[in-house]
Write a protein that holds these residues in place. Sequence first.
Motif, mmCIF file in Angstrom:
data_model
loop_
_atom_site.group_PDB
_atom_site.id
_atom_site.type_symbol
_atom_site.label_atom_id
_atom_site.label_comp_id
_atom_site.label_asym_id
_atom_site.label_seq_id
_atom_site.Cartn_x
_atom_site.Cartn_y
_atom_site.Cartn_z
ATOM 1 N N VAL A 30 0.857 -1.188 0.000
ATOM 2 C CA VAL A 30 0.000 0.000 0.000
ATOM 3 C C VAL A 30 0.890 1.234 0.000
ATOM 4 N N CYS A 31 0.616 2.151 -0.907
ATOM 5 C CA CYS A 31 1.429 3.363 -1.023
ATOM 6 C C CYS A 31 1.385 4.176 0.271
ATOM 7 N N GLU A 32 2.571 4.538 0.744
ATOM 8 C CA GLU A 32 2.685 5.302 1.989
ATOM 9 C C GLU A 32 2.135 6.714 1.855
ATOM 10 N N VAL A 33 2.179 7.228 0.629
ATOM 11 C CA VAL A 33 1.770 8.616 0.419
ATOM 12 C C VAL A 33 0.262 8.715 0.157
ATOM 13 N N GLY A 34 -0.197 7.982 -0.849
ATOM 14 C CA GLY A 34 -1.598 8.147 -1.257
ATOM 15 C C GLY A 34 -2.525 7.029 -0.797
ATOM 16 N N GLY A 35 -1.947 5.924 -0.297
ATOM 17 C CA GLY A 35 -2.768 4.817 0.192
ATOM 18 C C GLY A 35 -3.295 3.893 -0.889
ATOM 19 N N GLU A 36 -2.897 4.122 -2.149
ATOM 20 C CA GLU A 36 -3.361 3.219 -3.205
ATOM 21 C C GLU A 36 -2.477 1.972 -3.280
ATOM 22 N N GLU A 37 -3.001 0.946 -3.962
ATOM 23 C CA GLU A 37 -2.223 -0.288 -4.097
ATOM 24 C C GLU A 37 -1.010 -0.070 -4.990
ATOM 25 N N THR A 66 6.011 3.079 -1.939
ATOM 26 C CA THR A 66 5.131 4.044 -2.612
ATOM 27 C C THR A 66 4.797 3.528 -4.000
ATOM 28 N N CYS A 67 3.696 4.033 -4.569
ATOM 29 C CA CYS A 67 3.325 3.670 -5.923
ATOM 30 C C CYS A 67 4.218 4.438 -6.908
ATOM 31 N N VAL A 68 4.067 4.122 -8.201
ATOM 32 C CA VAL A 68 4.917 4.771 -9.217
ATOM 33 C C VAL A 68 4.732 6.284 -9.188
ATOM 34 N N LYS A 69 3.488 6.717 -9.052
ATOM 35 C CA LYS A 69 3.169 8.141 -9.055
ATOM 36 C C LYS A 69 3.863 8.890 -7.914
ATOM 37 N N HIS A 70 3.907 8.263 -6.739
ATOM 38 C CA HIS A 70 4.497 8.925 -5.577
ATOM 39 C C HIS A 70 5.939 8.492 -5.298
ATOM 40 N N GLY A 71 6.456 7.614 -6.150
ATOM 41 C CA GLY A 71 7.806 7.109 -5.924
ATOM 42 C C GLY A 71 8.877 8.046 -6.428
HETATM 43 ZN ZN LIG Z 1 0.828 6.663 -4.222
#
Ligand SMILES: [Zn+2]
Length: 119
Positions: free
Chosen positions: A92-99, A113-118
Amino acid sequence: MALNLDYFKKALLEEKKKLEGELGEIAVRNPDQKSDWNVTYPDMNVMSAAKEEVADQEEEFENRSGLELGLESRLRDINEALEHIRLGKYGVCEVGGEEIDEARLKANPAAVTCVKHGN
Ligand SMILES: [Zn+2]
């Protein structure tokens, strides 16, 4: 789709073992703070060292310090990801909470983090 946590846990533990092995060759673990490592001085004979050998030794120490920082930082990421598994929030993304995309986790099991927030 649920993640295969056993697979990622195994991958993380294997990398952790490898990193600790590499760190063990150039540093010693801080007895007061287990996540902190102190670089050891290169094993050369200081007593008989000529001036240029001392310079070599200092250079080697610098190299080790840089390497140690990289390894220690990676080890921290691994431990954080293992903690996420333990807490049931792995993937689970630490920043946005998405998978987090499974392909991203396969490439880097320590990603939190996900790609967007990585990075
Ligand atoms: Zn994210």
